[in-house]
Design an enzyme around this catalytic site. Structure first.
Site, PDB file in Angstrom:
ATOM      1  N   ARG A  43     -10.162   3.863   2.005  1.00  0.00           N
ATOM      2  CA  ARG A  43      -9.817   5.234   1.574  1.00  0.00           C
ATOM      3  C   ARG A  43     -10.755   5.761   0.597  1.00  0.00           C
ATOM      4  NH1 ARG A  43      -3.667   4.676   3.568  1.00  0.00           N
ATOM      5  NH2 ARG A  43      -4.017   4.025   5.087  1.00  0.00           N
ATOM      6  N   ASP A 155       8.845  13.303  -1.780  1.00  0.00           N
ATOM      7  CA  ASP A 155       8.331  12.290  -1.114  1.00  0.00           C
ATOM      8  C   ASP A 155       7.029  12.305  -2.151  1.00  0.00           C
ATOM      9  OD1 ASP A 155       7.364  10.821   1.533  1.00  0.00           O
ATOM     10  OD2 ASP A 155       5.164  11.079   0.336  1.00  0.00           O
TER      11      ASP A 155
END
Length: 282
Positions: A43, A155
């Protein structure tokens, strides 16, 4: 400069991995085990390959010297996986519709209140909060307007929240919806996508929120909290903190739903077990 392996992956030194482990844990409560090492490399090497940084340590030093919300948000967006789908763990939605909502309505009616508060604490790309909002609207039918019954959806990933706000999904993504809900609350969009209707979109409030925060700034308690498939990223002390704060945020008799791969610790106080991954505040 970090070296590349033959498979194209960059090498991360043990000390560098430990630095990112601590940074991510201290800011987001996410516990990166050794098994997540290759995920972190995959990532983050995208950022480095773009030419912005020379190495993992260079990127880490940048985050430490420029610890803005934007930079840390980019980091968490890259390392988290926002995987979900409509009607996931369907038995929870069945319990919510058939048991929780009728009981909550009786409780509110008894004290002459019409403020129904539902929190989706790991909203990801919106499938779960939209599901909850649809079921609430279906349950109340024509009386929905008489209730203050929207959904708070939070979130940690700003990127996921932006997708949720757009409310646009592919045909593959909406196929898990019950047909009656799909026909009633979705419309065909451009490029073969489907989007939620405005009437549904207006019933959800999206906010970025970090569950490891010391303070939960809610003025009123919630009747239901869905916090599913997020605590798998936490170690036990962080899980204990989140569960304790959610318990404080629930009204007496309120409901907590967690993921089926998760469970509350045996010594957790204040919750009654209802069914797998579903609890009620005592």
């Amino acid at each position: 400069m970090n070296e590349f392996r033959l498979d194209g992956m960059m090498e991360i030194q043990d000390a560098e991995f430990k630095l990112f482990q601590d940074l991510i844990y201290n800011n987001f409560g996410i516990h990166l085990t050794e098994a997540k090492r290759s995920l972190l490399v995959r990532r983050l090497q995208q950022v480095i390959r773009q030419g912005k940084f020379k190495s993992f340590r260079d990127y880490y030093n940048y985050l430490c010297t420029h610890p803005s919300d934007r930079n840390l948000t980019e980091l968490v967006n890259r390392i988290t996986t926002n995987y979900t789908f409509f009607n996931r763990e369907a038995d929870h939605f069945d319990l919510f519709y058939k048991t929780c909502l009728p009981e909550i309505v009786r409780r509110h009616t008894g004290r002459n209140s019409r403020d129904l508060r539902v929190w989706c604490a790991a909203a990801s790309t919106g499938e779960e909060p939209y599901m909850l909002a649809m079921l609430i609207m279906e349950f109340f039918g024509g009386q929905y307007g008489m209730w203050d019954a929207g959904v708070l959806a939070t979130d940690i990933s700003q990127q996921a929240l932006e997708k949720a706000r757009r409310g646009r999904y592919t045909e593959e993504q909406v196929k898990t919806l019950p047909p009656v809900l799909f026909k009633k609350y979705f419309q065909k969009s451009t490029m073969g996508q489907y989007e939620v209707i405005d009437r549904l979109r207006r019933e959800i409030t999206y906010r970025r929120f970090n569950l490891i925060n010391r303070l939960y700034p809610f003025k009123k308690p919630f009747d239901v909290v869905f916090c599913r498939n997020v605590m798998i990223y936490f170690d036990q002390p962080t899980k204990d903190h989140v569960v304790r704060k959610i318990h404080e945020s629930l009204a007496p008799g309120g409901y907590l739903f967690i993921g089926h791969s998760e469970s509350l610790a045996r010594n957790t106080q204040g919750f009654q077990y209802l069914q797998p991954a579903a609890y009620r505040k005592i």
